[in-house]
Design a protein around this motif. Structure first.
Motif, short mmCIF file in Angstrom:
data_model
loop_
_atom_site.label_atom_id
_atom_site.label_comp_id
_atom_site.label_asym_id
_atom_site.label_seq_id
_atom_site.Cartn_x
_atom_site.Cartn_y
_atom_site.Cartn_z
N VAL A 182 -17.11 33.98 -9.63
CA VAL A 182 -18.29 33.23 -10.08
C VAL A 182 -19.33 34.19 -10.64
N ALA A 183 -19.52 35.35 -10.01
CA ALA A 183 -20.48 36.33 -10.52
C ALA A 183 -20.09 36.81 -11.91
N VAL A 184 -18.81 37.10 -12.10
CA VAL A 184 -18.34 37.53 -13.42
C VAL A 184 -18.49 36.40 -14.43
N LEU A 185 -18.19 35.19 -14.02
CA LEU A 185 -18.26 34.03 -14.91
C LEU A 185 -19.68 33.77 -15.40
N VAL A 186 -20.65 33.83 -14.51
CA VAL A 186 -22.02 33.49 -14.90
C VAL A 186 -22.77 34.65 -15.55
N THR A 187 -22.26 35.88 -15.46
CA THR A 187 -22.95 36.99 -16.11
C THR A 187 -22.44 37.27 -17.51
N ARG A 188 -21.44 36.53 -17.94
CA ARG A 188 -20.97 36.68 -19.32
C ARG A 188 -22.02 36.15 -20.28
N LYS A 205 -21.61 34.43 -22.99
CA LYS A 205 -21.30 33.05 -23.36
C LYS A 205 -20.63 32.39 -22.16
N LEU A 206 -21.31 31.37 -21.62
CA LEU A 206 -20.79 30.67 -20.45
C LEU A 206 -19.68 29.72 -20.90
N ASP A 207 -18.44 30.14 -20.70
CA ASP A 207 -17.29 29.38 -21.14
C ASP A 207 -16.58 28.80 -19.91
N VAL A 208 -17.09 27.68 -19.42
CA VAL A 208 -16.50 27.03 -18.24
C VAL A 208 -16.14 25.60 -18.57
N LYS A 209 -15.20 25.09 -17.82
CA LYS A 209 -14.79 23.70 -17.96
C LYS A 209 -14.90 23.05 -16.59
N PRO A 210 -16.11 22.66 -16.18
CA PRO A 210 -16.26 22.05 -14.86
C PRO A 210 -15.61 20.68 -14.82
N LEU A 219 -8.10 14.56 -1.54
CA LEU A 219 -9.41 15.18 -1.39
C LEU A 219 -9.91 15.46 -2.80
N TYR A 220 -11.07 14.92 -3.13
CA TYR A 220 -11.64 15.13 -4.46
C TYR A 220 -12.50 16.39 -4.42
N VAL A 221 -12.20 17.30 -5.35
CA VAL A 221 -12.84 18.62 -5.36
C VAL A 221 -13.47 18.85 -6.73
N HIS A 222 -14.73 19.29 -6.72
CA HIS A 222 -15.40 19.70 -7.96
C HIS A 222 -15.24 21.21 -8.08
N ALA A 223 -14.82 21.65 -9.25
CA ALA A 223 -14.66 23.08 -9.50
C ALA A 223 -15.50 23.47 -10.70
N ILE A 224 -16.05 24.66 -10.65
CA ILE A 224 -16.88 25.15 -11.75
C ILE A 224 -16.02 25.41 -12.99
N ASP A 225 -14.73 25.70 -12.78
CA ASP A 225 -13.82 25.94 -13.90
C ASP A 225 -12.48 25.27 -13.60
N CYS A 226 -12.22 24.18 -14.32
CA CYS A 226 -10.99 23.41 -14.14
C CYS A 226 -9.98 23.71 -15.24
#
Length: 157
Positions: A74-80, A82-87, A127-134
């Motif tokens: 998560v630290a690597v993901l948010v410090t880039r 360009k925030l390239d996530v697929k929540p 179980l329904y799970v929310h992920a920051i990157d799907c």
């Protein structure tokens, strides 16, 4: 009476018999009684008390490992730049079926950065799970099933 309750009771009895009410003496009594209970349960073909403690410690180690890895991702993901996530939210098929096991799994998932347990289906199979990157849902499902869920079943069954 559970093995843990019996273990604590024997440790308290040890403290009373020895006449020294210190933490180290209680700890000594606890460890000796855990060993004794482990010997007896093995001979009676029961679940090993000491083995169960080892499996719970293994689950704890796995949790801290996953906690560190997820925090790093998560630290690597948010410090880039360009925030390239697929929540997104995905449905995880549950193998565990006891309320305690489902609750523990949901809490372990929620406590790791980047994921959040949202809900459990009415029939307690999803179980329904929310992920920051799907971007790799199947990989995430596999990691949960082979990690937390497998360790929970080993420790508590």
């Amino acid at each position: 009476m559970t093995a843990f309750t019996m273990n604590v009771l024997f440790a308290v009895i040890w403290v009373a018999v020895s006449g020294s009410a210190t933490f180290l003496n209680f700890l000594f009594g606890f460890l000796v009684s855990a060993f004794a209970i482990g010997l007896i349960r093995e001979q009676a073909q029961g679940v090993s008390y000491l083995g169960r403690i080892g499996r719970i410690l293994s689950l704890t180690v796995l949790f801290f490992k996953e906690l560190a890895l997820s925090a790093w991702k998560v630290a690597v993901l948010v410090t880039r730049p360009k925030l390239d996530v697929k929540p997104g939210i995905f449905a995880f098929p549950l193998t565990v079926d006891r309320d305690f096991e489902i609750t523990l799994l949901a809490n372990l998932i929620t406590l790791t950065p980047g994921t959040l347990s949202v809900d459990v289906s009415e029939d307690r199979t999803l179980l329904y799970v929310h992920a920051i990157d799907c971007s790799d849902v199947e990989g995430t499902k596999r990691d949960i099933a082979e990690g937390f869920e497998r360790k929970i079943m080993e420790a508590f069954r």
